[in-house]
Design a protein around this motif. Structure first.
Motif, PDB file in Angstrom:
ATOM      1  N   ILE A 143      27.861   1.884  -1.081  1.00 49.97           N
ATOM      2  CA  ILE A 143      28.318   1.468   0.030  1.00 49.97           C
ATOM      3  C   ILE A 143      27.821   0.090   0.400  1.00 49.97           C
ATOM      4  CG2 ILE A 143      28.828   1.881   2.760  1.00 49.97           C
ATOM      5  CD1 ILE A 143      28.761   4.881   1.817  1.00 49.97           C
ATOM      6  N   SER A 144      26.421  -0.193   0.480  1.00 52.09           N
ATOM      7  CA  SER A 144      25.986  -1.416   0.921  1.00 52.09           C
ATOM      8  C   SER A 144      26.306  -2.675  -0.018  1.00 52.09           C
ATOM      9  CB  SER A 144      24.517  -1.252   1.113  1.00 52.09           C
ATOM     10  OG  SER A 144      24.088  -0.182   1.614  1.00 52.09           O
ATOM     11  N   ALA A 145      26.352  -2.114  -1.331  1.00 55.73           N
ATOM     12  CA  ALA A 145      26.710  -3.402  -2.355  1.00 55.73           C
ATOM     13  C   ALA A 145      28.259  -3.753  -2.036  1.00 55.73           C
ATOM     14  CB  ALA A 145      26.607  -2.691  -3.821  1.00 55.73           C
ATOM     15  N   MET A 146      29.167  -2.909  -1.565  1.00 58.37           N
ATOM     16  CA  MET A 146      30.430  -3.221  -1.301  1.00 58.37           C
ATOM     17  C   MET A 146      30.897  -3.546   0.265  1.00 58.37           C
ATOM     18  SD  MET A 146      32.464   0.254  -2.385  1.00 58.37           S
ATOM     19  CE  MET A 146      32.202   1.465  -1.200  1.00 58.37           C
ATOM     20  N   SER A 147      29.824  -3.876   0.842  1.00 55.65           N
ATOM     21  CA  SER A 147      30.187  -4.257   2.249  1.00 55.65           C
ATOM     22  C   SER A 147      29.381  -5.376   2.704  1.00 55.65           C
ATOM     23  CB  SER A 147      29.663  -2.897   2.871  1.00 55.65           C
ATOM     24  OG  SER A 147      30.254  -1.848   2.694  1.00 55.65           O
ATOM     25  N   GLU A 148      29.800  -6.187   3.891  1.00 54.66           N
ATOM     26  CA  GLU A 148      29.001  -7.154   4.057  1.00 54.66           C
ATOM     27  C   GLU A 148      27.706  -6.682   5.195  1.00 54.66           C
ATOM     28  OE1 GLU A 148      29.542 -10.298   3.649  1.00 54.66           O
ATOM     29  OE2 GLU A 148      31.381  -9.925   2.395  1.00 54.66           O
ATOM     30  N   PRO A 149      26.938  -7.590   5.251  1.00 51.89           N
ATOM     31  CA  PRO A 149      25.664  -7.075   6.029  1.00 51.89           C
ATOM     32  C   PRO A 149      25.908  -6.396   7.407  1.00 51.89           C
ATOM     33  CG  PRO A 149      25.240  -9.008   4.848  1.00 51.89           C
ATOM     34  CD  PRO A 149      26.562  -8.878   4.631  1.00 51.89           C
ATOM     35  N   ILE A 150      26.759  -7.433   8.045  1.00 53.63           N
ATOM     36  CA  ILE A 150      27.148  -6.642   9.580  1.00 53.63           C
ATOM     37  C   ILE A 150      28.070  -5.410   9.483  1.00 53.63           C
ATOM     38  CG2 ILE A 150      29.278  -8.072   9.400  1.00 53.63           C
ATOM     39  CD1 ILE A 150      27.149  -7.370  12.391  1.00 53.63           C
ATOM     40  N   GLU A 151      28.656  -5.325   8.294  1.00 51.77           N
ATOM     41  CA  GLU A 151      29.523  -3.996   8.192  1.00 51.77           C
ATOM     42  C   GLU A 151      28.192  -2.678   8.053  1.00 51.77           C
ATOM     43  OE1 GLU A 151      33.600  -5.605   6.281  1.00 51.77           O
ATOM     44  OE2 GLU A 151      31.890  -5.094   4.791  1.00 51.77           O
ATOM     45  N   VAL A 152      27.310  -2.960   7.217  1.00 55.33           N
ATOM     46  CA  VAL A 152      26.393  -2.031   6.971  1.00 55.33           C
ATOM     47  C   VAL A 152      25.896  -1.795   8.342  1.00 55.33           C
ATOM     48  CG1 VAL A 152      24.269  -1.318   5.852  1.00 55.33           C
ATOM     49  CG2 VAL A 152      25.959  -2.771   4.662  1.00 55.33           C
ATOM     50  N   VAL A 153      25.289  -2.605   9.021  1.00 50.92           N
ATOM     51  CA  VAL A 153      24.535  -2.388  10.301  1.00 50.92           C
ATOM     52  C   VAL A 153      25.541  -1.744  11.526  1.00 50.92           C
ATOM     53  CG1 VAL A 153      23.957  -3.639  12.466  1.00 50.92           C
ATOM     54  CG2 VAL A 153      23.276  -4.571  10.236  1.00 50.92           C
ATOM     55  N   ASP A 154      26.971  -2.021  11.463  1.00 48.43           N
ATOM     56  CA  ASP A 154      28.173  -1.326  12.291  1.00 48.43           C
ATOM     57  C   ASP A 154      28.119   0.181  11.607  1.00 48.43           C
ATOM     58  OD1 ASP A 154      28.440  -3.510  13.848  1.00 48.43           O
ATOM     59  OD2 ASP A 154      30.086  -4.174  12.551  1.00 48.43           O
ATOM     60  N   LEU A 155      27.826   0.338  10.589  1.00 52.85           N
ATOM     61  CA  LEU A 155      28.187   1.822   9.814  1.00 52.85           C
ATOM     62  C   LEU A 155      26.959   2.708  10.599  1.00 52.85           C
ATOM     63  CD1 LEU A 155      28.710   4.121   8.079  1.00 52.85           C
ATOM     64  CD2 LEU A 155      27.644   2.975   6.159  1.00 52.85           C
ATOM     65  N   LEU A 156      25.568   1.846  10.157  1.00 56.50           N
ATOM     66  CA  LEU A 156      24.494   2.913  10.577  1.00 56.50           C
ATOM     67  C   LEU A 156      24.386   2.978  12.317  1.00 56.50           C
ATOM     68  CD1 LEU A 156      21.763   1.435   8.312  1.00 56.50           C
ATOM     69  CD2 LEU A 156      23.028   3.551   8.185  1.00 56.50           C
ATOM     70  N   ASN A 157      24.964   2.063  12.990  1.00 56.58           N
ATOM     71  CA  ASN A 157      24.700   2.204  14.351  1.00 56.58           C
ATOM     72  C   ASN A 157      25.826   3.090  15.113  1.00 56.58           C
ATOM     73  OD1 ASN A 157      23.900   0.983  16.976  1.00 56.58           O
ATOM     74  ND2 ASN A 157      26.097   0.295  17.228  1.00 56.58           N
ATOM     75  N   ASP A 158      27.039   3.060  14.321  1.00 57.85           N
ATOM     76  CA  ASP A 158      28.100   3.969  14.919  1.00 57.85           C
ATOM     77  C   ASP A 158      27.648   5.594  14.514  1.00 57.85           C
ATOM     78  OD1 ASP A 158      29.531   1.870  15.765  1.00 57.85           O
ATOM     79  OD2 ASP A 158      30.935   1.852  13.936  1.00 57.85           O
ATOM     80  N   LEU A 159      27.234   5.786  13.183  1.00 58.02           N
ATOM     81  CA  LEU A 159      26.634   7.098  12.743  1.00 58.02           C
ATOM     82  C   LEU A 159      25.470   7.573  13.580  1.00 58.02           C
ATOM     83  CD1 LEU A 159      27.218   9.254  10.765  1.00 58.02           C
ATOM     84  CD2 LEU A 159      25.675   8.083   9.008  1.00 58.02           C
ATOM     85  N   TYR A 160      24.578   6.818  13.688  1.00 62.16           N
ATOM     86  CA  TYR A 160      23.462   7.064  14.406  1.00 62.16           C
ATOM     87  C   TYR A 160      23.566   7.462  15.916  1.00 62.16           C
ATOM     88  CZ  TYR A 160      21.398   7.450   9.809  1.00 62.16           C
ATOM     89  OH  TYR A 160      21.087   7.599   8.619  1.00 62.16           O
TER      90      TYR A 160
END
Length: 354
Positions: A143-160
């Motif tokens: 997921i990280s490899a096919m996402s922009e850095p800000i998208e990864v941060v948003d994913l973790l922030n939303d999930l957690y």
């Protein structure tokens, strides 16, 4: 305004004639002052009709007080203003202190935070038995490899943020998050007898239910699957470091709980035998399914279990995927990934076929 010495002007004013009066134009003083001077000076009218100093003060908007009274009044006013200012600043300071205390207690247990604020040493503490929770996102590297850095941060922030809201209704303590790993404990820093296994199990079922409907902002069609590992046992807890101190857990229980998570499967709650024994002793209707022999690194081969439900728990739990049908060892079905993300993944991993 006259080209004369002050002594000469005073002599002329005292002994007219001729009448010696100042000539003040309207642009050099307020009109009420000019009129007052015209009516109060010698020669303007009989002395009995001229205003005395008290009347002059009233006409100029001043109280009938002497200079000492004026100074005292000014000091009183200044003191009152200063008290109001101090009160206002004290209230602002108290609000900021409450914000700081709240942030500190979110990072450290309240008892530990209070000790650190007073400068008291925080001694490590031994807990005879607690239950630990570990979870991570299946295929997070992909997921990280096919996402922009800000998208990864948003994913973790939303999930957690979702996880944080869930754990608030259970007697648990969030230890930390490291990357996509989420760690929670029950039975510490506040002991709760043998309720720790039940609290962590109930929380795990709620989290698994919530993840079933969770979607990433940037790839909403790709489900986010997590795997969960639970284990119960003794551990030691203490504060490590002076700069950005952390409340850390140590012991074989921590390692085993981590192994339970890493050897688990998507949408599954992997449970060790010790946690199973505690849950069965509580007799609260926990539904457990034998997984079979599982090799745990550093522990050997052990019987492990899946926690699949509880009596009275009616929330929907996502169905674990068919691992045999997956085309990736990372737990993500490549057919679920949109074409534009596959191209980005191809750039991140040149030479690999998708």
């Amino acid at each position: 305004m006259l080209d004369m010495a002050a002594e000469d002007i005073i002599h002329k004013v005292e002994k007219p004639p001729p009448l010696c009066r100042p000539s003040v134009s309207v642009d050099q003083a307020p009109m009420e002052c000019i009129q007052l001077m015209a009516g109060a000076g010698p020669g303007s009218r009989a002395a009995v009709y001229r205003p005395d100093f008290d009347q002059v003060g009233v006409n100029l908007g001043q109280d009938k007080t002497n200079i000492i009274d004026s100074m005292l009044r000014m000091l009183e006013q200044y003191s009152s203003n200063l008290e109001d200012l101090i009160r206002e600043r004290t209230e602002e300071l108290e609000i900021e202190k409450q914000k700081t205390d709240k942030l500190l207690t979110q990072m450290l247990p309240p008892s530990v935070a209070e000790a650190l604020k007073t400068g008291a040493p925080v001694e490590p503490e031994y807990f005879e038995e607690v239950t630990l929770y570990f979870s991570d996102i299946v295929g997070f590297t992909t997921i990280s490899a096919m996402s922009e850095p800000i998208e990864v941060v948003d994913l973790l922030n939303d999930l957690y943020t979702l996880f944080d809201a869930i754990i608030g209704s259970h007697d648990v303590y969030k230890v930390e998050t490291i990357g996509d790993a989420y760690m929670v404990a029950s039975g510490l820093p506040k002991r709760n007898e043998n309720r720790h296994a039940a609290e962590i199990s109930n929380m795990s079922l709620d989290i698994l239910c919530a993840v079933g409907s969770f979607r990433m902002r940037h790839i909403p069609d790709l489900p986010v699957r997590i795997r969960i590992g639970l284990h119960s046992g003794p551990c030691v807890a203490g504060v490590v470091g002076l700069t950005m101190p952390r409340y850390c857990l140590f012991g074989d229980t921590v390692n085993t709980a981590s192994r339970m998570e890493s050897t688990g499967l998507p949408y599954r709650i992997h449970v060790n035998i010790r946690t199973v024994q505690i849950l069965q002793s509580l007799k609260e209707g926990y539904k457990l399914e034998l997984r079979g022999k599982t090799e745990l690194k550093g522990k050997g081969v052990e019987d492990t279990y899946w926690l699949i439900g509880r009596d009275g728990f009616n929330k929907p739990i996502p169905t674990p995927p068919d691992l045999l049908g997956l085309k990736s060892s990372h737990g993500i079905n490549m057919e679920e990934i949109p074409e534009d993300r596959k191209k980005k993944l191809q750039k991140a991993r040149p030479g690999q076929t998708f």
